[in-house]
Design an enzyme around this catalytic site. Structure first.
Site, PDB file in Angstrom:
ATOM      1  N   CYS A   1      -2.999   8.582   3.424  1.00 31.48           N
ATOM      2  CA  CYS A   1      -2.743   8.062   2.088  1.00 31.48           C
ATOM      3  C   CYS A   1      -3.933   8.316   1.176  1.00 31.48           C
ATOM      4  O   CYS A   1      -3.798   8.335  -0.038  1.00 31.48           O
ATOM      5  CB  CYS A   1      -2.459   6.574   2.180  1.00 31.48           C
TER       6      CYS A   1
ATOM      7  N   GLU B   1       0.884  -1.167   0.000  1.00 29.18           N
ATOM      8  CA  GLU B   1       0.000   0.000   0.000  1.00 29.18           C
ATOM      9  C   GLU B   1       0.916   1.210   0.000  1.00 29.18           C
ATOM     10  O   GLU B   1       1.603   1.474   0.990  1.00 29.18           O
ATOM     11  CB  GLU B   1      -0.856   0.030   1.276  1.00 29.18           C
TER      12      GLU B   1
END
Ligand code: NAP
Length: 518
Positions: A295, A256
């Protein structure tokens, strides 16, 4: 000075040698130190694999779910203490700290609920079986069973509570023991959570370990039944993908990484409408929550050409109400970024963006934080830029500035909006705001292949819409390309990383009887 330890091989161990410092980013006071030098990573991995693995695999999904529920409750019982730690070590406002800690509590609880649905079994049955022979007797069925290794979780600095919990919930329900390695700079919250869970004896030995500091040679010691789940920068991700265990032994890796998340406003959306209010509210929240260190935070804002001026004015008005300063004060709505290197990267990153856009609000060096000693802390204002001629390959489509920084850009048509969104190279989330069904359909078809999640803000759901930056346990978190190509959460979908899918062929009665047995 607090000296943090790691919890490995069933005991707390402090490292030797030079320790890394954990700092309060508002005051620059050193809060704690930690080191992993001298830790026996081989023994830590073996303990997790040999003690934690069998204990977890002996438990049914229901029993693993009961463990997750108890973990969620234990964290909830110490919520206030954890919120205070997140404020001190992460530069979080109270709201930011809740987003992280409550996210951890909620995600563990959501996986505990999922466990109930999976039931008192050890085998995950995947889809319907298939008749393979002339008669129904010869049968094929896909099933999944936990990998017999250890799941090593390497997390980013921005979510020390949720990062631990979202990965652990999925792995533990799947049946794999976990070694969690938070980012060193903000590890205080993760460390305290593991301390709480260990003290309460909620998990069998070896089920959850903590490495508090550098990873040493731990990842190189993994094998073909082990898993690495990484969250962090694409530069670190590239190094881990080239690791010996991944290249030579087939250790599974999930990444990720960075993401240039986007928000797109439809041409049909009028000023003053519910959808415009939702769009402006979402953009400002995504820019400033956790000081933009999410994020999933919005970095690129695409607006029909004739609405650019009005949107910039609306955003400037809302951004000027943001109060930057000591995040423990009630009147402050945005704290500092987490570390000295983050503020340095942010200032350099804004300069890069200025190669293709002009600042129209704020400035990364132009800040007077409230309630902070002069010259201390890693503060910035929110920074809004305007890029007049966006195109693929320019800095705004290449470079992630990990802070409260976003760029407004014009688009001409639905097709050009979609190709500008795709120019981000693959992302975690994109959001579209419109009531025009044709526009929404065009955007979904063109933008979905480049993203793990899409949110659609329209007038009928404006009153109950969830923020695009909120990763939900029920829905996928991850994205293609720049975002790393990973998949986490998404209910049982996230468990696939920790389980081996196997196709069984044989007597239907035997195979169908398996789902209730080990
Ligand atoms: P980072 O510098 O890549 O660090 C991430 C983690 O990797 C930390 O735990 C770090 O440990 C560890 N690490 C660094 N080098 C390593 C190595 N050689 N071997 C093993 N572990 C290593 O990223 P960050 O600055 O913490 O996080 C910011 C980035 O993460 C941003 O780019 C953001 O987009 C991304 N992010 C992505 C997501 C997502 O879900 N896609 C979520 C959050 C953040 P130490 O701290 O001990 O160095």
């Amino acid at each position: 000075m607090i000296e943090l330890g790691s919890y490995v091989s069933g005991t707390w161990i402090k490292g030797k040698g030079k320790a890394a410092e954990l700092v309060n980013p508002a005051t620059e006071e050193v809060l704690a130190v930690t080191s992993t030098e001298g830790l026996d990573f081989g023994a830590a991995i073996a303990f997790a694999r040999d003690k934690g693995g069998p204990a977890l695999r002996a438990m049914t999904f229901t029993q693993r779910g009961e463990m997750l529920r108890a973990m969620s409750r234990a964290i909830h019982a110490k919520r206030d203490e954890l919120l205070n730690l997140a404020q001190a070590n992460g530069g979080n406002t109270r709201g930011d700290a809740k987003f992280d800690v409550d996210g951890a509590i909620g995600t563990l609880a959501a996986y505990a609920d999922l466990a109930q649905e999976l039931g008192d079994t050890h085998v995950l049955v995947d889809g319907d079986g298939i008749q393979l022979g002339r008669s129904a007797r010869l049968f094929g069925q896909h099933v999944s069973l936990p990998r017999e290794g250890v799941a090593v979780h390497v997390n980013a600095f921005n979510f020390p509570a949720w990062g631990l919990a979202e990965k652990a919930a999925t792995a533990l329900l799947a049946g794999m023991p976990v070694i969690s390695k938070p980012a060193t700079s903000t590890a205080l919250v993760t460390h305290r959570i593991v301390e709480i869970l260990v003290a309460e004896k909620l998990m069998p030995e070896g089920v959850l370990s903590l490495v508090c500091g550098g990873a040493g040679d731990m990842l190189d010691r993994l094998g073909g039944q082990d898993v690495i789940a990484f969250t962090g920068s694409s530069i670190t991700a590239a190094k881990l993908r080239e690791g010996k265990s991944v290249l030579l032994r087939g250790t599974k890796i999930n990444v990720e990484a960075d993401s240039l998340n986007s928000a797109v406003l439809g041409a049909d959306v009028e000023e003053g409408s519910d959808v415009m209010n939702l769009f402006v509210g979402d953009v400002v929240r995504e820019m400033t929550q956790k000081t933009g260190q999410k994020c999933t935070a919005t970095r690129r804002i695409y607006v029909p050409k004739d609405k650019v001026g009005a949107v910039i004015e609306l955003l400037r008005e809302r951004l000027s109400a943001i109060k930057v300063g000591d995040p423990t004060r009630d009147d402050v709505t945005m704290g500092p970024v987490a570390t000295a290197s983050q503020i340095r990267d942010l200032r350099e990153g804004v300069k890069k963006l200025e190669s293709c856009a002009k600042i129209v609000f704020g400035g990364a060096t132009d800040v007077n934080p409230i309630g902070v000693p002069a010259g201390k802390g890693y503060f910035t204002t929110p920074v809004l830029l305007h890029g007049e001629n966006p195109k693929a390959g320019d800095a705004v489509h290449e470079h992630e500035v990990f802070g409260p920084v976003a760029t407004v850009m014009p688009y001409e048509s639905a097709a050009s909006a979609a190709s500008l969104v795709a120019a981000g190279g693959g992302g975690l989330v994109s959001s579209v705001y419109s009531d025009d069904k044709d526009f929404i359909r065009t955007m979904i078809v063109a933008v979905a292949p480049h993203h793990g999640r899409l949110t659609i803000g329209s007038s009928k759901i404006a009153g109950q819409a969830l923020p695009p930056g909120m990763a939900l346990p029920q829905l996928l978190h991850g994205g293609p390309g720049r975002a790393g190509g990973g998949e986490e959460l998404g209910g049982r979908r996230g468990m696939a990383l920790y389980m081996q899918r196997t196709a069984l062929q044989g007597d239907r009665a035997i195979i169908e009887g398996l789902s209730g047995k080990k």
